[in-house]
Design a protein around this motif. Structure first.
Motif, PDB file in Angstrom:
ATOM      1  N   ARG A  94     -10.108  20.275  34.921  1.00 58.38           N
ATOM      2  CA  ARG A  94      -9.607  19.037  34.318  1.00 58.38           C
ATOM      3  C   ARG A  94     -10.631  17.911  34.463  1.00 58.38           C
ATOM      4  NH1 ARG A  94      -5.306  18.985  36.842  1.00 58.38           N
ATOM      5  NH2 ARG A  94      -5.754  17.479  38.486  1.00 58.38           N
ATOM      6  N   GLU A  95     -11.251  17.795  35.614  1.00 58.98           N
ATOM      7  CA  GLU A  95     -12.246  16.752  35.833  1.00 58.98           C
ATOM      8  C   GLU A  95     -13.460  16.940  34.939  1.00 58.98           C
ATOM      9  OE1 GLU A  95     -13.002  17.004  39.986  1.00 58.98           O
ATOM     10  OE2 GLU A  95     -11.262  15.769  40.547  1.00 58.98           O
ATOM     11  N   LYS A  97     -13.446  18.179  32.016  1.00 59.45           N
ATOM     12  CA  LYS A  97     -13.053  17.794  30.668  1.00 59.45           C
ATOM     13  C   LYS A  97     -12.948  16.284  30.514  1.00 59.45           C
ATOM     14  CE  LYS A  97      -9.424  18.564  27.198  1.00 59.45           C
ATOM     15  NZ  LYS A  97      -8.135  19.260  26.915  1.00 59.45           N
ATOM     16  N   GLU A  98     -12.411  15.623  31.557  1.00 59.56           N
ATOM     17  CA  GLU A  98     -12.133  14.188  31.446  1.00 59.56           C
ATOM     18  C   GLU A  98     -13.340  13.316  31.783  1.00 59.56           C
ATOM     19  OE1 GLU A  98      -8.807  13.616  34.007  1.00 59.56           O
ATOM     20  OE2 GLU A  98      -7.370  14.585  32.630  1.00 59.56           O
ATOM     21  N   GLN A  99     -14.193  13.764  32.705  1.00 59.11           N
ATOM     22  CA  GLN A  99     -15.336  12.938  33.105  1.00 59.11           C
ATOM     23  C   GLN A  99     -16.575  13.807  33.334  1.00 59.11           C
ATOM     24  OE1 GLN A  99     -14.274  10.964  36.816  1.00 59.11           O
ATOM     25  NE2 GLN A  99     -12.549  12.350  37.086  1.00 59.11           N
ATOM     26  N   PRO A 100     -17.117  14.355  32.260  1.00 61.94           N
ATOM     27  CA  PRO A 100     -18.249  15.279  32.386  1.00 61.94           C
ATOM     28  C   PRO A 100     -19.498  14.659  32.998  1.00 61.94           C
ATOM     29  CG  PRO A 100     -17.877  14.673  30.096  1.00 61.94           C
ATOM     30  CD  PRO A 100     -16.714  14.173  30.853  1.00 61.94           C
ATOM     31  N   GLU A 101     -19.767  13.387  32.680  1.00 65.14           N
ATOM     32  CA  GLU A 101     -20.972  12.754  33.221  1.00 65.14           C
ATOM     33  C   GLU A 101     -20.884  12.580  34.727  1.00 65.14           C
ATOM     34  OE1 GLU A 101     -23.893  12.104  31.911  1.00 65.14           O
ATOM     35  OE2 GLU A 101     -23.178  13.085  30.087  1.00 65.14           O
ATOM     36  N   ALA A 102     -19.722  12.176  35.204  1.00 69.93           N
ATOM     37  CA  ALA A 102     -19.532  12.014  36.649  1.00 69.93           C
ATOM     38  C   ALA A 102     -19.657  13.358  37.361  1.00 69.93           C
ATOM     39  CB  ALA A 102     -18.174  11.387  36.928  1.00 69.93           C
ATOM     40  N   GLU A 103     -19.155  14.406  36.733  1.00 69.68           N
ATOM     41  CA  GLU A 103     -19.251  15.732  37.339  1.00 69.68           C
ATOM     42  C   GLU A 103     -20.691  16.250  37.342  1.00 69.68           C
ATOM     43  OE1 GLU A 103     -16.640  17.720  38.814  1.00 69.68           O
ATOM     44  OE2 GLU A 103     -15.988  15.634  38.839  1.00 69.68           O
ATOM     45  N   GLU A 105     -23.325  14.321  37.577  1.00 67.70           N
ATOM     46  CA  GLU A 105     -23.977  13.585  38.648  1.00 67.70           C
ATOM     47  C   GLU A 105     -23.592  14.151  40.013  1.00 67.70           C
ATOM     48  OE1 GLU A 105     -26.254  10.983  40.760  1.00 67.70           O
ATOM     49  OE2 GLU A 105     -26.311  11.435  38.609  1.00 67.70           O
ATOM     50  N   GLU A 106     -22.342  14.521  40.143  1.00 67.60           N
ATOM     51  CA  GLU A 106     -21.887  15.105  41.409  1.00 67.60           C
ATOM     52  C   GLU A 106     -22.613  16.413  41.702  1.00 67.60           C
ATOM     53  OE1 GLU A 106     -17.619  15.966  43.570  1.00 67.60           O
ATOM     54  OE2 GLU A 106     -17.840  16.598  41.481  1.00 67.60           O
TER      55      GLU A 106
END
Length: 239
Positions: A94-95, A97-103, A105-106
């Motif tokens: 889900r993450e 899909k919702e926030q690919p850029e943040a993932e 970077e993580e």
């Protein structure tokens, strides 16, 4: 990128090896429990009576109760672990899909923590994400292999089998020899088996074997002495 692939490849093998060692350790400990609990039970009954049928009944009851209890406990425990792994994968999906850029970077930061430079980590994270983002995060962030989730049925079966194998030794030792030999054969064979399981568990855990063997033997001897004394007292009292 070759360096990153090599690291991932090594991690996969390391995780697989660690999983196999955990299964082996669990099997050894299950057999150890089977030896110890069944030996204590039949020696306790032997303190009260030398009737072969009573000894066999008690030993079989202990074997079945113990193996089923171990299997049920392992099934519940591993089912909970599997549910947690599936929930973590669902949240990660889900993450992504919702926030690919943040993932992304993580994942980059996680690879940096493993010793890669910022530029190399970013490139590796981008390529891993393009190939299979969920798998990359599962392995690097969650330390989970999506294709190899824990199986509660396998765990339950292994626990049942290992406990049963361990319990068979004192059970056979108490019912097969002549009456005058039963107690001695059971105690000696059970302590010898506990020496082996103590050694095996220590070796699998990369620990010194002598302390583990000594603890195993001391615990087994104490358990059999206590149960035998209790059985003898009850037998003398006519209970």
């Amino acid at each position: 990128m070759t360096e990153t692939n090599g690291e991932s490849h090594a991690e996969a093998h390391g995780g697989s090896l660690g999983s196999r060692l955990n299964w082996l350790r669990a099997a050894v400990l299950g057999a150890n429990d089977g030896i110890l609990s069944t030996a204590g039970l039949v020696v306790g009954v032997a303190g009260a009576t030398d009737d072969r049928t009573a000894l066999l009944t008690a030993g079989l009851a202990g074997l079945l109760a113990g193996s089923m209890s171990m299997a049920a406990g392992e099934y519940v425990s591993v089912s909970t672990q599997r549910d947690s792994e599936k929930a973590a994968l669902a949240m990660e999906k889900r993450e992504l899909k919702e926030q690919p850029e943040a993932e992304l970077e993580e994942l980059t930061e996680l690879l940096q923590d493993r010793g890669l430079t910022r530029d190399v980590a970013r490139e590796a994270a981008a390529q891993l994400t393009e190939r299979d983002a969920l798998r990359a995060h599962a392995r690097v962030e969650l330390n989970i292999d999506p294709d190899d989730l824990t199986n509660p049925w396998h765990a339950a079966g292994a626990s049942f089998l290992s406990f049963t194998v361990g319990a068979l030794l004192p059970l056979l030792a108490i019912v097969l020899p002549p009456a005058d030999w039963r107690l001695g054969v059971t105690v000696v064979s059970s302590l010898a088996a506990l020496v082996f399981t103590g050694w095996a568990s220590a070796r699998l855990g990369a620990a010194a074997p002598k302390p583990a063997m000594a603890r195993n033997v001391a615990g087994g001897a104490l358990a059999m002495a206590v149960t035998y004394l209790a059985g003898a007292l009850l037998g003398a009292a006519g209970a």
